[in-house]
Design an enzyme around this catalytic site. Structure first.
Site, PDB file in Angstrom:
ATOM      1  CE  LYS A  96       5.538   8.259  11.047  1.00  0.00           C
ATOM      2  NZ  LYS A  96       5.264   8.794  12.384  1.00  0.00           N
ATOM      3  CB  VAL A  97      12.524   2.997  13.440  1.00  0.00           C
ATOM      4  CG1 VAL A  97      12.853   1.505  13.399  1.00  0.00           C
ATOM      5  CG2 VAL A  97      13.699   3.808  12.900  1.00  0.00           C
TER       6      VAL A  97
END
Length: 295
Positions: free
Chosen positions: A153-154
Site C-alpha cells: 500500500k504505497v
C-alpha cells in the site's frame, strides 16, 4: 475539513495538535510518493470502541515497508495501543484512521536511512456513500506487477487511483473500474470487486490487485455463510453478464453496484449475495452478532 484546532495526531511518538505539526519539505515521500500508509476503521460497538482488524492492518503496514525497503522499527502491539489512545484523546467513536510512514529528507533515488510515523483519525462516513454505484471502465489500467510491488500500500500508487476516479467523475459516473495490463478485471481505485452469477461469487485473483483486508473478510464471511466463491481472471464481458456486483474496502465497506458502462445488473440488490454480505459485514464490525450463521 479533516481536523480542527482541537484535533490531536500522533507524530513520532508524541501526541500533538494537527494544526501545529510540521514536517520537512525534502522528503522522498513528498517528492516521489515513496511512503506507505493504511486505512483503518474504528466502530462504536456495544462493547465499546473497537478498531476492526487492527493487527492485520498494522502487519500489512509493516509488510508494505519491507517490500519497498523502507525501515520499520515499530511494535505492532504498541501502534495498536497508541491508536486507541489517539481515539480516546479526540473522543472519536466511529472513525477512520490513517497511519502514514514517510521518509526523512533525501533527494536521491535510494532507500531512506530514517522515517517518520504519523497517525491521524477523523470521523468519516462510507467513502462511496450508501447508494448503489454507477461505474465506468477506466481508460487507465493498474500498474504492471513487474513495475512495482503491487501488493504494497504505497503512497505513489494512488496517483493511478486519483486519475481513474477523477476521469470517472468527469464523465458523470460515481467511480471507476480498472483493468490490469493484460485487459482482465482488476479493482476499483480504492476497493476490490466481486460479482455474482447464478448464486456464486467471483473476484479477480491476486497478482494485479491490492489484496484488501475487507476482501479477505468477505472470503471469511462467504465460508461462514456457505456462499460459493471463486478467484480467477475475468473479462469485462464476464462482469457485464453478471446478476449483481459490489465493491469492498475499509473506506467504502461493502457497497452495491447498479451498473457498469451503462449496463444495469438485473438482480435486485436487496436479493443479492452482496446485500447479504453487506449486512453480515456490518453486524461483524459492530459486534452485533456472536455467530455468523443466520438466514
Amino acid at each position: 475539513m479533516y481536523f480542527n484546532e482541537q484535533t490531536i495526531i500522533l507524530l513520532n511518538g508524541n501526541f500533538v495538535k494537527a494544526e501545529e505539526s510540521k514536517t520537512d519539505l525534502y522528503s522522498q515521500t513528498l517528492h516521489y510518493g515513496y511512503g506507505v500508509f493504511e486505512g483503518i476503521r474504528a466502530y462504536n460497538t456495544p462493547n465499546g470502541v473497537r478498531i476492526f482488524k487492527a493487527q492485520e492492518h498494522y502487519e500489512r503496514l509493516k509488510k508494505s515497508c519491507e517490500l519497498i525497503n523502507i525501515p520499520f522499527n515499530y511494535s505492532v502491539e504498541e501502534l495498536i495501543e497508541q491508536t486507541y489512545k489517539l481515539l480516546e484523546i479526540n473522543n472519536f467513536k466511529d472513525a477512520y484512521i490513517r497511519p502514514l510512514i514517510f521518509c526523512s529528507p533525501n533527494m536521491s533515488l535510494t532507500k531512506p536511512t530514517g522515517v517518520s510515523l504519523m497517525i491521524c483519525a477523523w470521523e468519516w462516513g462510507a467513502y462511496l456513500g450508501d447508494n448503489l454505484l454507477n461505474l465506468c471502465i477506466s481508460s487507465y489500467c493498474r500498474p504492471h506487477p513487474r513495475s512495482t510491488k503491487i501488493e504494497a500500500k504505497v503512497c505513489g500508487h494512488y496517483v493511478n487511483s486519483i486519475l481513474a476516479t477523477s476521469e470517472a467523475k468527469f464523465k458523470g459516473f460515481d467511480e471507476a473500474l480498472l483493468l490490469d495490463s493484460d485487459g482482465f478485471l482488476a479493482e476499483g481505485p480504492g476497493s476490490n470487486l466481486f460479482f455474482e452469477k447464478n448464486g456464486k461469487l467471483y473476484t479477480p485473483k491476486k497478482g494485479n490487485i491490492l489484496p484488501g483486508i475487507t476482501r479477505a473478510t468477505v472470503f471469511e464471511l462467504c465460508l461462514k455463510l456457505d456462499i460459493p466463491l471463486e478467484e480467477g481472471s475475468y473479462l469485462t464481458e464476464d462482469l457485464l453478464k453478471a446478476d449483481s456486483a459490489f465493491l469492498c474496502g475499509t473506506a467504502a465497506e461493502i457497497v452495491g453496484i447498479n451498473s457498469v458502462a451503462y449496463k444495469t445488473f438485473p438482480l435486485n440488490w436487496e436479493k443479492s449475495l452482496g446485500k447479504k454480505l453487506q449486512t453480515a459485514y456490518k453486524n461483524l464490525v459492530l459486534e452485533r452478532e456472536t455467530s455468523l450463521s443466520w438466514n
